[in-house]
Design a protein around this motif. Structure first.
Motif, PDB file in Angstrom:
ATOM      1  N   PRO A 158       9.667  -2.611   7.344  1.00 52.68           N
ATOM      2  CA  PRO A 158       8.743  -2.610   5.969  1.00 52.68           C
ATOM      3  C   PRO A 158       9.670  -2.147   4.745  1.00 52.68           C
ATOM      4  O   PRO A 158      10.558  -1.643   4.635  1.00 52.68           O
ATOM      5  N   VAL A 159       9.030  -2.367   3.567  1.00 48.88           N
ATOM      6  CA  VAL A 159       9.590  -2.219   2.378  1.00 48.88           C
ATOM      7  C   VAL A 159       9.495  -0.632   2.234  1.00 48.88           C
ATOM      8  O   VAL A 159       8.539   0.117   2.909  1.00 48.88           O
ATOM      9  N   SER A 160      10.287  -0.040   1.449  1.00 45.68           N
ATOM     10  CA  SER A 160      10.488   1.449   1.603  1.00 45.68           C
ATOM     11  C   SER A 160       9.163   2.386   1.164  1.00 45.68           C
ATOM     12  O   SER A 160       8.841   3.165   1.703  1.00 45.68           O
ATOM     13  N   GLU A 161       8.593   1.530   0.056  1.00 45.31           N
ATOM     14  CA  GLU A 161       7.399   2.312  -0.255  1.00 45.31           C
ATOM     15  C   GLU A 161       6.311   2.307   0.612  1.00 45.31           C
ATOM     16  O   GLU A 161       5.170   3.193   0.631  1.00 45.31           O
ATOM     17  N   ALA A 162       6.270   1.141   1.497  1.00 39.89           N
ATOM     18  CA  ALA A 162       5.340   1.007   2.653  1.00 39.89           C
ATOM     19  C   ALA A 162       5.434   1.958   3.760  1.00 39.89           C
ATOM     20  O   ALA A 162       4.946   1.756   4.835  1.00 39.89           O
ATOM     21  N   LEU A 163       6.505   2.881   3.818  1.00 46.65           N
ATOM     22  CA  LEU A 163       6.881   3.489   5.253  1.00 46.65           C
ATOM     23  C   LEU A 163       5.855   4.362   5.724  1.00 46.65           C
ATOM     24  O   LEU A 163       5.527   4.331   6.816  1.00 46.65           O
ATOM     25  N   LEU A 164       5.482   5.107   4.565  1.00 46.26           N
ATOM     26  CA  LEU A 164       4.335   6.114   4.856  1.00 46.26           C
ATOM     27  C   LEU A 164       3.221   5.582   5.244  1.00 46.26           C
ATOM     28  O   LEU A 164       2.330   5.913   6.214  1.00 46.26           O
ATOM     29  N   ASN A 165       2.603   4.488   4.418  1.00 45.40           N
ATOM     30  CA  ASN A 165       1.373   3.753   4.714  1.00 45.40           C
ATOM     31  C   ASN A 165       1.507   3.289   6.177  1.00 45.40           C
ATOM     32  O   ASN A 165       0.596   3.429   6.931  1.00 45.40           O
TER      33      ASN A 165
END
Lengths: 86, 697
Positions: free
Chosen positions: A13-20
């Motif tokens: 996943p893209v890094s900004e979507a890790l938490l999501n």
């Protein structure tokens, strides 16, 4: 754009979507575990406890609690990894 | 436990019950229990000891019931408890006790004295038996140690006073066996005893000092004899005296020897009378015949006479009446210088002394006299022989000396004649040799002169030749120099021409190079522009590999361009880089996510994530270049930079984040970095192209 997008989705996943993504996983886990607990609770209540409500509630509680704990663990693990990388 | 409980019960219970139980239980225990009313353990030792004490009662079995007087006695002894405990007044008990007490009060004292007496007796008996036994054992040990050696060693080593005892016993035994030994061993003589010396033993009361001879005789031998006598004090006095005499007499004869050498004949004559008086056994006048005998030798005679006179004068009263001996005079031979004779004389003298002191001089006087004669004769013969031989030898020596003188004279005369003849011959030979040498030297000188002349002529010829050759060489050099001068003028001009042509060619070629370089730089510029255009034109990221390859070819191994292209990451030109618009768009998304995680603590769980998510919704947004290190202000600043088109600063700001915020913005940062690297590389290449064009001009 058409070309790289699928490869990205497959690889990671893209890094900004890790938490999501972690949140998604946790929610699905919560639903599955609590459903399972509910199922067990219902079965127990029907078979043993004269169709009382509380066994089902207890089962749900167990499932949800389990899911919560796993989620907590995964998040903390991630935090630890980040710290290790830094 | 059972007993104690019973006892306690009994203590509490009434008297008859206690009395009844008392029969079963040991009296003293019961008494104690009654007296003190205390509980005690069954294994209390004291009562048992008291019970055992009388030796006579041990015959009865312990299980048998105690005799009634005992019981009563105990009750009597426990007269106090009834007073202490008046609650238990049983009628029969006290009655019996009073009766028995009255009866048994007399026997009550005996136990204590008996006990004391018994103790002392026992102690005494014990000590007595102990001492007896130890004495017996000691005695036995001493006795056995005399029989067995091993035991003796053991006993003497380990038992105190054992050694002394055994030794003493052994000594006693020894004394008993040899009663006389002890005195002998000690070497002490009993005081009362007197030593008796037989009269014939030859010992005299006189001190064997010989002080009378010290003053008169000046010879060293005398002193020696004195010292010897001192040394041999153990010997009988007579022997020392006799030795003295024998020592003095030969010395005296030695002194007279020189005088007697001239007249050897009278010596034997003088000696002859000696043996005759010797055998006379007269006790006192013994020295009288000696004195005339010794008259010719003046020194020894007076010496011997006074020596004997004092000996006799006090002797009259003394117990020893016998003179030591009437000695045979020792032999004095005038020819004693001869060693053989001397030895013989000594031997004979020794024999004479022995005979003298043996008192057997009468027996052997004749024989000894004969021997003396013979000896003196032998001495005389030897002297005669010596003189004859000496005369012979002298004669022979004189004859030899004469012979030698004659022979020497002859030899000298002959040698002189030979020498003169030789001298003449040598002179002749020398002259002949000198003449020959002169001739040979003359001929050598002549030869050398001739050779030197020839050498000088040859040298002159050589010098002439050398001069001729030098002249010829100089001429040739002159000719060559002139020819070359002529030729150099024309050849130099030709060379100048060819150099000028070459420089022209170079110029032309240089211009060609310049044109080529110009072209190349132009192409470089074009290629760079193409890459830039491909980057900026595109709405979407697109690979620019082809443009880059073209650029590399045109650059033609330019190191700067090569390095710049190598610095671009391969992913950039294979996939292309995102446009600024895309970056800004993506930044908005990333910022939203980062904001959600802005309030997370260090080690965040589900709850903290949820709270951060919720709280981030109500945070105030900042504007412009906000100051501060928190996530919100960093994000605001980065957004401002991005809106201004300053990718570099925005990336720097985002890079300053940490934790979850940095992790979430990682991909965006990487993208921005890629774009920046590509831009930087292109700028470098452009600058290089500009430099190239400048260089050419």
């Amino acid at each position: 754009m058409a070309e790289p997008a699928p490869s990205r989705a497959v690889s990671r996943p893209v890094s900004e979507a890790l938490l999501n993504e972690k949140w998604d996983r946790c929610l699905s886990n919560l639903i599955i575990k609590s459903t399972l607990g509910l199922g067990f609770g219902v079965v127990f209540s029907v078979l043993l406890f004269k169709r009382r409500a509380w066994p089902a509630l207890v089962g749900v509680g167990f499932g949800a609690g389990r899911a919560y704990e796993e989620c907590n663990y995964s998040l903390k693990q991630a935090a630890r990894d980040i710290k290790k990388q830094a | 436990m059972l007993r104690t409980s019973l006892r306690s019960v009994r203590a509490l219970g009434n008297r008859p019950a206690a009395a009844a139980a008392g029969r079963q239980w040991q009296v003293s225990a019961a008494r104690r229990a009654v007296v003190s009313g205390q509980r005690s353990y069954a294994d209390n030792k004291k009562p048992a000891d008291q019970a055992k004490l009388p030796a006579s009662e041990t015959l009865t079995a312990p299980s048998t019931a105690p005799p009634p007087p005992r019981q009563t006695e105990t009750v009597a002894s426990s007269t106090i408890p009834p007073e202490n405990a008046p609650l238990t007044p049983p009628a029969p008990g006290p009655a019996v006790t009073s009766e028995t007490a009255a009866k048994t009060t007399p026997p009550a004292p005996p136990p204590t004295p008996r006990k004391k007496k018994g103790f002392f007796r026992r102690l005494r008996n014990y000590i007595l038996t102990l001492t007896l036994l130890s004495a017996l054992a000691f005695g036995g040990g001493v006795w056995y140690s005399r029989i067995n050696d091993n035991f003796h060693d053991f006993f003497t080593e380990y038992v105190p006073y054992g050694e002394q005892a055994v030794l003493y016993l052994e000594e006693l035994d020894f004394k008993k066996r040899f009663p006389n030994v002890a005195s002998r061993v000690t070497g002490r003589r009993p005081d009362g005893e007197q030593v008796k010396i037989p009269a014939q033993s030859g010992a005299s009361w006189r001190v064997a000092d010989g002080s009378e001879s010290a003053g008169r005789q000046s010879s060293a031998i005398q002193k020696e004899a004195v010292t010897k006598a001192a040394k041999t004090k153990g010997e009988p006095a007579v022997v020392t005296e006799a030795k003295k005499e024998t020592a003095t007499l030969p010395r005296a004869e030695a002194t007279t020897n020189e005088a007697e050498l001239q007249k050897p004949v009278p010596a034997p004559v003088e000696k002859k009378p000696k043996p005759e008086p010797a055998p006379t056994p007269t006790p006192t006048p013994a020295p009288v015949p000696v004195v005339p005998a010794a008259e010719p030798a003046p020194a020894p005679a007076p010496a011997s006479a006074p020596a004997k006179q004092p000996f006799k004068a006090p002797e009259v009263d003394e117990p020893s009446r016998w003179p030591p001996a009437s000695p045979i005079d020792p032999l004095a031979v005038p020819d004693a210088a001869e060693p053989v004779v001397q030895d013989l004389v000594h031997m004979l003298n020794d024999i004479i002394t022995v005979i003298n002191h043996d008192g057997a001089s009468e027996k052997y006087a004749a024989t000894i006299g004969k021997a003396k004669d013979e000896l003196s004769k032998v001495g005389g013969k030897i002297r005669d022989l010596k003189t004859a031989v000496e005369q012979d030898a002298a004669k022979q020596v004189r004859q030899r000396v004469d012979d030698f003188d004659r022979a020497a004279n002859e030899l000298v005369s002959r040698l002189e004649a030979v020498m003169t003849a030789q001298e003449q011959q040598f002179r002749r030979e020398f002259e002949a040799e000198a003449a020959r040498l002169r001739q040979s030297y003359d001929s050598k000188v002549r030869l050398i002169q001739e050779r030197e002349r020839q050498l000088a002529e040859a040298k002159l010829g050589n010098q002439l030749l050398e001069q001729a050759i030098q002249l010829q060489r100089q001429f040739a050099r002159d000719v060559q120099q002139q020819v070359e001068e002529e030729r150099d003028g024309r050849l130099g001009k030709l060379q100048e021409l060819s150099a000028a042509v070459a420089s022209l060619e170079q110029l032309a070629a240089g211009w060609n190079n310049v044109i080529d370089a110009n072209l190349r730089t132009q192409q470089l510029h074009v290629a760079v522009e193409a890459v830039r255009a491909s980057l900026e034109d595109a709405r979407h990221p697109r690979p620019f590999v082809r443009e880059l390859v073209a650029l590399k070819e045109i650059a033609a191994q330019d190191p700067v361009v090569d390095a710049a292209i190598a610095s671009i990451p391969p992913a950039a030109y294979q996939r292309g880089v995102s446009t600024p618009a895309e970056l800004v768009d993506r930044f908005r998304r990333v910022a939203a996510e980062v904001r959600k995680a802005a309030l997370l603590p260090d080690d965040a769980g589900v709850a903290s994530h949820a709270s951060s998510y919720v709280l981030s919704k109500v945070l105030f947004r900042k504007q412009g270049l906000a100051a501060g290190d928190d996530v919100e202000s960093v994000l605001t600043r980065a957004q401002t930079f991005l809106e201004e088109g300053d990718l570099d600063n925005a990336a720097r700001e985002m890079n300053g984040l940490s934790g979850w915020a940095k992790t979430l913005s990682r991909d965006w940062l990487a993208e921005v970095r890629k774009v920046l690297e590509v831009r930087q590389a292109l700028e470098v290449i452009q600058t290089e192209a500009r430099l190239q064009s400048l260089k050419v001009e």
